[in-house]
Every structure is written in C-alpha cells, then in structure tokens.
Design a protein around this motif. Sequence first.
Motif, PDB file in Angstrom:
ATOM      1  N   PRO A  14       0.882  -1.337  -0.287  1.00  0.00           N
ATOM      2  CA  PRO A  14       0.055   0.107  -0.054  1.00  0.00           C
ATOM      3  C   PRO A  14       0.790   1.260   0.218  1.00  0.00           C
ATOM      4  N   ALA A  15       1.988   1.388   0.821  1.00  0.00           N
ATOM      5  CA  ALA A  15       2.773   2.453   0.906  1.00  0.00           C
ATOM      6  C   ALA A  15       3.255   2.671  -0.363  1.00  0.00           C
ATOM      7  N   LEU A  16       4.231   1.687  -1.250  1.00  0.00           N
ATOM      8  CA  LEU A  16       4.702   1.685  -2.109  1.00  0.00           C
ATOM      9  C   LEU A  16       3.609   2.103  -3.420  1.00  0.00           C
ATOM     10  N   LEU A  17       2.696   1.747  -3.529  1.00  0.00           N
ATOM     11  CA  LEU A  17       1.633   1.955  -4.275  1.00  0.00           C
ATOM     12  C   LEU A  17       1.194   3.728  -4.420  1.00  0.00           C
ATOM     13  N   ARG A  18       1.033   4.044  -3.059  1.00  0.00           N
ATOM     14  CA  ARG A  18       0.899   5.296  -2.788  1.00  0.00           C
ATOM     15  C   ARG A  18       1.824   6.272  -3.254  1.00  0.00           C
ATOM     16  N   THR A  19       3.028   5.985  -3.072  1.00  0.00           N
ATOM     17  CA  THR A  19       4.131   6.789  -3.255  1.00  0.00           C
ATOM     18  C   THR A  19       4.217   6.694  -5.037  1.00  0.00           C
ATOM     19  N   ALA A  20       4.010   5.617  -5.614  1.00  0.00           N
ATOM     20  CA  ALA A  20       4.424   5.403  -6.792  1.00  0.00           C
ATOM     21  C   ALA A  20       3.211   6.517  -7.728  1.00  0.00           C
ATOM     22  N   TYR A  21       1.927   6.279  -7.082  1.00  0.00           N
ATOM     23  CA  TYR A  21       0.902   7.068  -7.789  1.00  0.00           C
ATOM     24  C   TYR A  21       1.045   8.662  -7.650  1.00  0.00           C
ATOM     25  N   LEU A  22       1.924   9.017  -6.398  1.00  0.00           N
ATOM     26  CA  LEU A  22       2.234  10.583  -6.322  1.00  0.00           C
ATOM     27  C   LEU A  22       3.472  10.774  -7.388  1.00  0.00           C
ATOM     28  N   LEU A  23       4.356   9.801  -7.487  1.00  0.00           N
ATOM     29  CA  LEU A  23       5.244   9.960  -8.324  1.00  0.00           C
ATOM     30  C   LEU A  23       4.885  10.229  -9.847  1.00  0.00           C
ATOM     31  N   THR A  24       4.003   9.369 -10.267  1.00  0.00           N
ATOM     32  CA  THR A  24       3.561   9.170 -11.602  1.00  0.00           C
ATOM     33  C   THR A  24       2.209  10.023 -11.829  1.00  0.00           C
ATOM     34  N   GLY A  25       1.252  10.159 -11.096  1.00  0.00           N
ATOM     35  CA  GLY A  25       0.036  10.803 -11.008  1.00  0.00           C
ATOM     36  C   GLY A  25      -0.787   9.980 -11.916  1.00  0.00           C
ATOM     37  N   ASN A  26      -0.734   8.705 -12.063  1.00  0.00           N
ATOM     38  CA  ASN A  26      -1.449   7.634 -12.962  1.00  0.00           C
ATOM     39  C   ASN A  26      -1.572   6.461 -12.167  1.00  0.00           C
ATOM     40  N   ARG A  27      -2.753   5.683 -12.113  1.00  0.00           N
ATOM     41  CA  ARG A  27      -2.828   4.701 -11.306  1.00  0.00           C
ATOM     42  C   ARG A  27      -2.041   3.394 -12.173  1.00  0.00           C
ATOM     43  N   ASP A  28      -2.214   3.380 -13.385  1.00  0.00           N
ATOM     44  CA  ASP A  28      -1.602   2.274 -14.118  1.00  0.00           C
ATOM     45  C   ASP A  28      -0.277   2.444 -14.070  1.00  0.00           C
ATOM     46  N   ALA A 100      -6.122  19.038  -7.488  1.00  0.00           N
ATOM     47  CA  ALA A 100      -5.293  20.031  -7.500  1.00  0.00           C
ATOM     48  C   ALA A 100      -3.859  19.849  -7.174  1.00  0.00           C
ATOM     49  N   LEU A 101      -3.864  19.357  -5.975  1.00  0.00           N
ATOM     50  CA  LEU A 101      -2.543  19.125  -5.429  1.00  0.00           C
ATOM     51  C   LEU A 101      -1.840  17.984  -6.364  1.00  0.00           C
ATOM     52  N   LEU A 102      -2.532  16.899  -7.093  1.00  0.00           N
ATOM     53  CA  LEU A 102      -1.709  16.074  -7.708  1.00  0.00           C
ATOM     54  C   LEU A 102      -1.412  16.703  -9.115  1.00  0.00           C
ATOM     55  N   ASP A 103      -2.129  17.775  -9.575  1.00  0.00           N
ATOM     56  CA  ASP A 103      -1.828  18.152 -10.931  1.00  0.00           C
ATOM     57  C   ASP A 103      -0.648  19.080 -10.495  1.00  0.00           C
ATOM     58  N   ALA A 104      -0.677  19.799  -9.528  1.00  0.00           N
ATOM     59  CA  ALA A 104       0.503  20.748  -9.030  1.00  0.00           C
ATOM     60  C   ALA A 104       1.678  19.900  -8.892  1.00  0.00           C
ATOM     61  N   LEU A 105       1.803  18.716  -8.098  1.00  0.00           N
ATOM     62  CA  LEU A 105       2.777  17.855  -7.978  1.00  0.00           C
ATOM     63  C   LEU A 105       3.430  17.388  -9.271  1.00  0.00           C
ATOM     64  N   GLY A 106       2.518  17.101 -10.345  1.00  0.00           N
ATOM     65  CA  GLY A 106       2.983  16.796 -11.839  1.00  0.00           C
ATOM     66  C   GLY A 106       3.480  17.776 -12.546  1.00  0.00           C
ATOM     67  N   ARG A 152       3.355  26.782  -3.734  1.00  0.00           N
ATOM     68  CA  ARG A 152       2.664  28.122  -3.105  1.00  0.00           C
ATOM     69  C   ARG A 152       2.180  29.255  -4.296  1.00  0.00           C
ATOM     70  N   ALA A 153       3.213  29.235  -5.453  1.00  0.00           N
ATOM     71  CA  ALA A 153       2.976  30.271  -6.329  1.00  0.00           C
ATOM     72  C   ALA A 153       1.948  29.604  -7.529  1.00  0.00           C
ATOM     73  N   ASP A 154       1.566  28.401  -7.503  1.00  0.00           N
ATOM     74  CA  ASP A 154       0.763  27.709  -8.340  1.00  0.00           C
ATOM     75  C   ASP A 154      -0.617  28.214  -8.232  1.00  0.00           C
ATOM     76  N   GLY A 155      -1.133  28.753  -9.288  1.00  0.00           N
ATOM     77  CA  GLY A 155      -2.330  29.409  -9.202  1.00  0.00           C
ATOM     78  C   GLY A 155      -3.537  28.407  -9.047  1.00  0.00           C
ATOM     79  N   ALA A 156      -3.075  27.191  -9.452  1.00  0.00           N
ATOM     80  CA  ALA A 156      -4.449  26.201  -9.208  1.00  0.00           C
ATOM     81  C   ALA A 156      -4.425  25.825  -7.656  1.00  0.00           C
ATOM     82  N   LEU A 157      -3.610  26.090  -6.842  1.00  0.00           N
ATOM     83  CA  LEU A 157      -3.449  25.816  -5.483  1.00  0.00           C
ATOM     84  C   LEU A 157      -3.975  27.090  -4.637  1.00  0.00           C
ATOM     85  N   ARG A 158      -4.179  28.195  -5.088  1.00  0.00           N
ATOM     86  CA  ARG A 158      -4.381  29.577  -4.749  1.00  0.00           C
ATOM     87  C   ARG A 158      -5.689  29.261  -3.613  1.00  0.00           C
ATOM     88  N   ASP A 159      -6.750  28.842  -4.107  1.00  0.00           N
ATOM     89  CA  ASP A 159      -7.811  28.512  -3.442  1.00  0.00           C
ATOM     90  C   ASP A 159      -7.757  27.763  -2.139  1.00  0.00           C
TER      91      ASP A 159
END
Length: 171
Positions: A14-28, A100-106, A152-159
């Motif tokens: 579970p932890a590896l998959l979560r980290t991998a998802y955050l690194l790739t932004g895509n479940r597959d 929004a966070l996943l997009d910004a991380l991407g 912080r500067a990412d407009g998508a996260l401003r809200d």
Amino acid sequence: MEDDFQAFMESRWPALLRTAYLLTGNRDDAEDLAQAALARAFSKWSRVRRADDPAAYVWRIMINANVDRLRRLKFRESPTSSLPERPAADRSDELVTRGALLDALGRLPTRQRAVIVLRYVEDRTETEVADLLGIGVGTVRSHAARALARLRADGALRDFLPDPSGTGEMR
C-alpha cells in the motif's frame, strides 16, 4: 527466501503504491512502477533483506525506476479511450483539493516531486530522503524549498492555501 519476500511485499505494497501514484500521477503507471521495483527487489532479495532499512532500499529502487521510466518517455501524453475526469460540483472538497495537488505535483521537476513526496507524504527525514535519492541533505532542503515555493505560487492551489491575512481561513 520467497516467504520473507512475500511478507515484505504484502506489508509494504500500500505505501509503495501510494508513493508510486504520487510520483507518476497515474494509477496504471503507479502499479507498473511499484511492481517493477518489487521485481528488482526480488532479484536482489538477499542483499535487500540484509540492508539496514529494506523498505528504504526498495523505495530507492522505485525512485530510480521512475527516473529511468521518465527518461525513456518520448512524450508525456498517452492515448486513452476516455476523456480525463474533471472535478464535478457534486464532488467533495477533499477530492477537488487532492486533484489540484496531484496536478501541481505533476508540474514539478522529477527530483523536486520525489523530495516533496518522500519528505511530506511519506514523512521521511531530510537525511532519509537524501540517502534514498543519493543526494546531500542541503540539496534536499533546496529542492524542498524550491518545490514548496512553486506549489505556493501555483495558481491552481491558490484557493486551497490559508488566507494571508492571518485569520487561518481558506480563501
């Protein structure tokens, strides 16, 4: 040997998959990345199991595999039979924030994204992140500072950021 690896894999998946998802932004891609990391770990299991922190060893394998994967990509778009999901008005605020966070991380460079994910999502220390990525602690700090400034500067996260007036309320 296989029983040790099986137990390790089941506890860390579970932890590896979560980290991998955050690194790739895509479940597959995340499943492929986590599986590739575990396959590499299995082929070196006698060495991995003797490490001070086998989980950190496998995380390092996964991060390196992700870097290799990104180097091999000719382009970041992939054909799909469905349109990407858009946040809908009936979705919860948490889902919108997460998207929004996943997009910004991407949008962060690979190393900065890895530092942010390991440091703040996986709650690793700066020293652990430095060891996992094979960089200095100072480099971890500078990557984290630059990445946080970009987020912080990412407009998508401003809200989703606290109001700068100090009231603690969201904008």
